[in-house]
Design an enzyme around this catalytic site. Structure first.
Site, short mmCIF file in Angstrom:
data_model
loop_
_atom_site.label_atom_id
_atom_site.label_comp_id
_atom_site.label_asym_id
_atom_site.label_seq_id
_atom_site.Cartn_x
_atom_site.Cartn_y
_atom_site.Cartn_z
N CYS A 121 0.86 -1.22 -0.07
CA CYS A 121 0.07 0.03 -0.19
C CYS A 121 0.64 1.20 -0.02
O CYS A 121 0.29 2.26 -0.24
CB CYS A 121 -0.99 -0.03 1.09
SG CYS A 121 -2.15 -1.21 1.33
N HIS A 152 -2.87 7.01 2.66
CA HIS A 152 -3.60 5.69 2.28
C HIS A 152 -4.96 5.43 2.51
O HIS A 152 -5.06 5.62 3.98
CB HIS A 152 -2.44 4.52 2.34
CG HIS A 152 -3.03 3.34 2.07
ND1 HIS A 152 -3.65 2.93 1.18
CD2 HIS A 152 -3.17 2.24 3.24
CE1 HIS A 152 -4.16 1.74 1.28
NE2 HIS A 152 -3.61 1.15 2.51
N ASN A 192 -10.46 0.11 0.09
CA ASN A 192 -9.02 0.12 0.00
C ASN A 192 -8.48 -0.35 -1.16
O ASN A 192 -8.59 -1.52 -1.70
CB ASN A 192 -8.66 -0.73 1.14
CG ASN A 192 -6.98 -0.64 1.19
OD1 ASN A 192 -6.36 -0.35 0.29
ND2 ASN A 192 -6.55 -1.43 2.39
#
Length: 340
Positions: free
Chosen positions: A116, A257, A287
């Site tokens: 990520c 993020h 996500n």
């Protein structure tokens, strides 16, 4: 001749048409809209459902839009860096597929895998390549088809993830007071037991056993990851602010993020940052791993002004984390909006 720096001069994005809602998920696993919203703040996520399409398809879509919006000559692109955890194939690189589909004649490419945190790391890599004079224009893409590794029988993880891609054009500039300014990155190596995909690599190659035991899907120990993410991202943002003499009032935007709304809120609280300065779009996309930061930029672009102090921060498997500081290079509301 002035000092060369790297600026972000445009943003593109793409999410698939199909939307997987919490209501639909509640018919697949034991969950509900209330449970999901209370724990992670996600209402829906976009899923790439068409057979035979992977991460490169979304990456190409985002990059093509970026090229159209910026008007950059494709023949002047020196490199394509693609951050992804869900490549089309083990090899060749997904970025090479993107270059082929876009018809870029003078560019080289490489994939960057930092989970990520990959897109943020890729931006910094591009900035270094530009500052040294080796490249003048680089497309940096974050793209992931997280649905390809999500276990839709596991309610703890399947509600989190969506598919998407975002891209930025980074180019050389001699103008002072804009562009990449600082970055603080770390990888502590503690994350393997808590967040991984067990099978498919050289340690545990694919087999009948790995498939039948569902080892090709994301495994996450949520509480541990939450704790590390909040501490790391909060401390990294604080470190970048301290190193550059920034106060909360000086920071216009923090673009994190988008892993979990509760994580984002806890990070903001840890550095005393009001949520109105934090770009959040997790409710609509979930996500998307390497795509979350560029998609958040894509959504927020109309609100961003030249000279804005922007801090990016991310945390991912490994545990890889960090924060980077940019001074925004253009007025986003003046850019022609192209959505397809």
């Amino acid at each position: 001749m002035g000092k060369i720096n790297a600026i972000i001069s445009g943003v593109g994005g793409y999410v698939p048409d199909y939307i997987l809602t919490n209501e639909e998920l509640s018919r697949m696993v034991d969950t509900s809209d209330e449970w999901i919203m209370a724990r992670v703040g996600i209402k829906e996520r976009h899923i790439l459902t068409e057979e035979g399409l992977g991460t490169s398809y979304m990456a190409r879509k985002a990059a093509k839009q970026l090229i159209q919006k910026t008007g950059v000559d494709p023949d002047t692109i020196d490199a394509v860096l693609l951050a992804t955890t869900t490549p089309d194939y083990k090899f060749p690189t997904t970025s090479s597929v993107v270059i082929g589909k876009l018809g870029l004649k003078n560019a080289f490419s490489m994939d960057i895998q930092a989970a990520c945190a990959g897109f943020m790391y890729a931006m910094d890599t591009a900035a270094s390549m530009i500052r040294c004079g080796r490249c003048k224009k680089i497309i940096v893409i974050g793209a992931d088809k997280m649905s390809s590794i999500a276990d839709y029988t596991d309610r703890q993880t399947c509600v989190l993830f969506g598919d998407g891609a975002g891209a930025v054009l980074m180019e050389a500039s001699e103008e002072e007071g804009i562009g990449a300014t600082d970055a603080f990155f770390r990888t502590d190596g503690k994350g393997l037991p808590f967040l991984h995909l067990k099978a498919g690599g050289s340690v545990c190659p694919p087999s009948h056993f790995t498939v039948s035991h569902r080892l090709h899907y994301i495994y996450q120990e949520g509480r541990t990851v939450f704790r590390y993410a909040v501490t790391s991202m909060g401390d990294d943002v604080a470190e970048v602010m301290k190193r550059n003499g920034l106060t909360v009032d000086d920071v216009k935007w923090v673009i994190p993020h988008e892993a979990n709304l509760r994580i984002i809120e806890a990070v903001a609280k840890r550095v005393d940052l009001p949520m109105e300065k934090v770009v959040v779009n997790i409710e609509r996309y979930g996500n998307t791993s390497g795509a979350t930061i560029p998609l958040a930029m894509w959504d927020n672009e109309p609100n961003m002004k030249k000279g804005d102090n922007v801090i990016f921060t991310a945390f991912g498997a490994g545990f890889a984390h960090g924060a980077s500081y940019y001074k925004w290079a253009y007025d986003g509301d003046k850019v022609a909006k192209i959505t397809k």
